[in-house]
Enzyme design. Sequence first.
Site, PDB file in Angstrom:
ATOM      1  N   ARG A   2      -1.527   5.200   5.470  1.00  0.00           N
ATOM      2  CA  ARG A   2      -1.094   4.009   4.732  1.00  0.00           C
ATOM      3  C   ARG A   2      -1.003   2.811   5.661  1.00  0.00           C
ATOM      4  NH1 ARG A   2       1.656   5.989  -0.064  1.00  0.00           N
ATOM      5  NH2 ARG A   2      -0.029   7.218  -0.895  1.00  0.00           N
ATOM      6  N   ARG A   6       1.945  -1.892   1.120  1.00  0.00           N
ATOM      7  CA  ARG A   6       2.915  -2.894   0.707  1.00  0.00           C
ATOM      8  C   ARG A   6       3.741  -3.512   1.832  1.00  0.00           C
ATOM      9  NH1 ARG A   6       3.742  -3.653  -4.465  1.00  0.00           N
ATOM     10  NH2 ARG A   6       2.583  -2.298  -5.868  1.00  0.00           N
ATOM     11  N   ARG A  15      -2.236  -7.823  -4.200  1.00  0.00           N
ATOM     12  CA  ARG A  15      -1.803  -6.991  -5.327  1.00  0.00           C
ATOM     13  C   ARG A  15      -1.175  -7.805  -6.458  1.00  0.00           C
ATOM     14  NH1 ARG A  15      -1.284  -3.802  -7.863  1.00  0.00           N
ATOM     15  NH2 ARG A  15       0.102  -2.056  -7.484  1.00  0.00           N
ATOM     16  N   ASP A  51      -8.053   5.853  -2.785  1.00  0.00           N
ATOM     17  CA  ASP A  51      -6.960   6.768  -3.125  1.00  0.00           C
ATOM     18  C   ASP A  51      -7.555   8.145  -3.382  1.00  0.00           C
ATOM     19  OD1 ASP A  51      -3.883   6.536  -3.858  1.00  0.00           O
ATOM     20  OD2 ASP A  51      -4.794   8.038  -5.146  1.00  0.00           O
ATOM     21  N   TYR A 127      -1.800  16.931  -9.256  1.00  0.00           N
ATOM     22  CA  TYR A 127      -1.744  15.741 -10.130  1.00  0.00           C
ATOM     23  C   TYR A 127      -2.426  16.014 -11.468  1.00  0.00           C
ATOM     24  CZ  TYR A 127      -0.035  12.887  -6.276  1.00  0.00           C
ATOM     25  OH  TYR A 127       0.730  12.365  -5.273  1.00  0.00           O
TER      26      TYR A 127
HETATM   27  O1  1CP Z   1      -4.317   2.885   4.628  1.00  0.00           O
HETATM   28  C1  1CP Z   1      -4.465   4.008   4.119  1.00  0.00           C
HETATM   29  O2  1CP Z   1      -3.847   5.027   4.461  1.00  0.00           O
HETATM   30  C2  1CP Z   1      -5.576   4.163   3.095  1.00  0.00           C
HETATM   31  C3  1CP Z   1      -5.153   4.084   1.740  1.00  0.00           C
HETATM   32  C4  1CP Z   1      -4.597   5.268   0.972  1.00  0.00           C
HETATM   33  C5  1CP Z   1      -4.647   6.654   1.189  1.00  0.00           C
HETATM   34  C6  1CP Z   1      -5.185   7.401   2.396  1.00  0.00           C
HETATM   35  C7  1CP Z   1      -3.957   5.083  -0.264  1.00  0.00           C
HETATM   36  C8  1CP Z   1      -3.702   3.782  -0.875  1.00  0.00           C
HETATM   37  N1  1CP Z   1      -3.704   6.296  -0.819  1.00  0.00           N
HETATM   38  C9  1CP Z   1      -4.097   7.276   0.051  1.00  0.00           C
HETATM   39  C10 1CP Z   1      -4.062   8.732  -0.156  1.00  0.00           C
HETATM   40  C11 1CP Z   1      -3.111   9.281  -1.158  1.00  0.00           C
HETATM   41  N2  1CP Z   1      -2.862   8.877  -2.425  1.00  0.00           N
HETATM   42  C12 1CP Z   1      -2.354  10.443  -0.933  1.00  0.00           C
HETATM   43  C13 1CP Z   1      -2.425  11.248   0.313  1.00  0.00           C
HETATM   44  C14 1CP Z   1      -1.622  10.634   1.404  1.00  0.00           C
HETATM   45  C15 1CP Z   1      -0.140  10.732   1.249  1.00  0.00           C
HETATM   46  O3  1CP Z   1       0.356  11.877   1.360  1.00  0.00           O
HETATM   47  O4  1CP Z   1       0.495   9.706   1.029  1.00  0.00           O
HETATM   48  C16 1CP Z   1      -1.604  10.702  -2.085  1.00  0.00           C
HETATM   49  C17 1CP Z   1      -0.634  11.843  -2.311  1.00  0.00           C
HETATM   50  C18 1CP Z   1      -1.936   9.713  -3.019  1.00  0.00           C
HETATM   51  C19 1CP Z   1      -1.424   9.601  -4.389  1.00  0.00           C
HETATM   52  C20 1CP Z   1      -0.717   8.304  -4.525  1.00  0.00           C
HETATM   53  N3  1CP Z   1      -1.345   7.093  -4.711  1.00  0.00           N
HETATM   54  C21 1CP Z   1       0.669   8.052  -4.419  1.00  0.00           C
HETATM   55  C22 1CP Z   1       1.752   9.114  -4.143  1.00  0.00           C
HETATM   56  C23 1CP Z   1       2.510   9.451  -5.390  1.00  0.00           C
HETATM   57  C24 1CP Z   1       3.346  10.708  -5.247  1.00  0.00           C
HETATM   58  O5  1CP Z   1       2.911  11.780  -5.733  1.00  0.00           O
HETATM   59  O6  1CP Z   1       4.419  10.639  -4.629  1.00  0.00           O
HETATM   60  C25 1CP Z   1       0.868   6.680  -4.564  1.00  0.00           C
HETATM   61  C26 1CP Z   1       2.156   5.911  -4.548  1.00  0.00           C
HETATM   62  C27 1CP Z   1      -0.428   6.086  -4.757  1.00  0.00           C
HETATM   63  C28 1CP Z   1      -0.767   4.648  -4.881  1.00  0.00           C
HETATM   64  C29 1CP Z   1      -1.254   4.064  -3.609  1.00  0.00           C
HETATM   65  N4  1CP Z   1      -2.389   4.463  -2.948  1.00  0.00           N
HETATM   66  C30 1CP Z   1      -2.563   3.693  -1.824  1.00  0.00           C
HETATM   67  C31 1CP Z   1      -1.494   2.739  -1.787  1.00  0.00           C
HETATM   68  C32 1CP Z   1      -1.349   1.682  -0.718  1.00  0.00           C
HETATM   69  C33 1CP Z   1      -0.661   2.993  -2.906  1.00  0.00           C
HETATM   70  C34 1CP Z   1       0.626   2.308  -3.298  1.00  0.00           C
HETATM   71  C35 1CP Z   1       0.636   0.839  -3.365  1.00  0.00           C
HETATM   72  C36 1CP Z   1       0.033   0.163  -4.531  1.00  0.00           C
HETATM   73  O7  1CP Z   1       0.280   0.530  -5.699  1.00  0.00           O
HETATM   74  O8  1CP Z   1      -0.613  -0.858  -4.287  1.00  0.00           O
END
Ligand code: 1CP
Length: 324
Positions: A2, A6, A15, A51, A127
């Site tokens: 990440r 944010r 965003r 994602d 999921y």
């Molecule tokens: O910079 C980076 O790391 C690249 C961007 C990235 C990556 C590698 C995002 C953007 N998502 C992911 C992978 C991802 N997505 C994972 C694996 C990594 C981890 O363990 O965090 C998972 C579980 C997700 C699923 C997901 N997408 C969640 C988690 C929800 C849960 O089950 O708790 C969330 C909040 C998202 C949305 C998301 N994806 C990425 C961002 C920056 C965001 C949140 C911010 C937004 O809405 O703009």
Amino acid sequence: MRQAGRYQPSYRELRQQHNFMDLATNPELCVEVSCRPVEDLGVDAAILFSDIMVPLAPMGIEFTIKESVGPVIANPVATMHDVLALAPVTPERDLPYVLDAIDGIVTRLGPTPLIGFAGGPFTLASYMVEGGPSKNYLHTKHLMWNEPETWSALMDALVDVVSAHLIAQIKAGASAVQVFDSWVGSLAPQDYEAGVLPYMAEIFRRLEPLGVPRIYFGVGTGSLLELMVSAGPDVLGVDWRVPMAAVRGRIGPKIALQGNLDPVRVTAGYDAVVESTRNLLAVMRQDPAYIFNLGHGVLPMTDPHVLKQVVDLVHREGRRRDAL
Ligand code: 1CP
């Protein structure tokens, strides 16, 4: 992990104008969001902004990324009928925006490597089956235990999608790939071994001929590390709950280790983070193959200036003594 998100004022600003999937499916914006952390922080690698849910859309999974929740799925998978209805994915045809983004990132970054990624089949299945984030993975575990044929058909379909997606990312220019099996730590070792390991091993087998480092990461995986190594990655990513030196002791010298500073440390102010970073670097200084990283994603309340200071500290003090 990440490194785009944010905590960055520039990301928050983008965003406000675009929802998450607009960003993830727009190659120009994806290039911008992926490259900014490298330019702002000076980290040694970029990670693709996307994602783990993105490749599920062309399979027929309808989802939205909901503010402060995460992915929410309109048509969760429950039966063999649902699994058989999932479409195969051809990344070049179905996910061209990801591959175009990689092309643009690699061009803009020059020699800085780009890490591509995908979700692990268990984490993606969680999921798809739960319909969103979950605490106990009840339906997922029930499916795994009570409907083994449906489970293996779902995992086989995900192995195909994940492998094809990662291979396409490498061909488009990614220098390494990471499999985020974030929620696999919810499983007992015997369940991981029976219900996940064979599928992960198949993904790493399919990636091997491409010759790039394959990183495997999960959260809360302290009891699974040896099994995860047996799946065949080149690098094991670990969270902060396990002492790094002990991990090396357990898995031996054969593969690289990545991690594992608690992301909350970085929110506790510079003085607090310096000590824990220095301790980690000291413990791993003589390690044969160690990559500094956080143990999970950068948290939204993180001060970007403190994060930059951590990167600078690792660059100043993190070299191995015999490499100086
Ligand atoms: O910079 C980076 O790391 C690249 C961007 C990235 C990556 C590698 C995002 C953007 N998502 C992911 C992978 C991802 N997505 C994972 C694996 C990594 C981890 O363990 O965090 C998972 C579980 C997700 C699923 C997901 N997408 C969640 C988690 C929800 C849960 O089950 O708790 C969330 C909040 C998202 C949305 C998301 N994806 C990425 C961002 C920056 C965001 C949140 C911010 C937004 O809405 O703009």
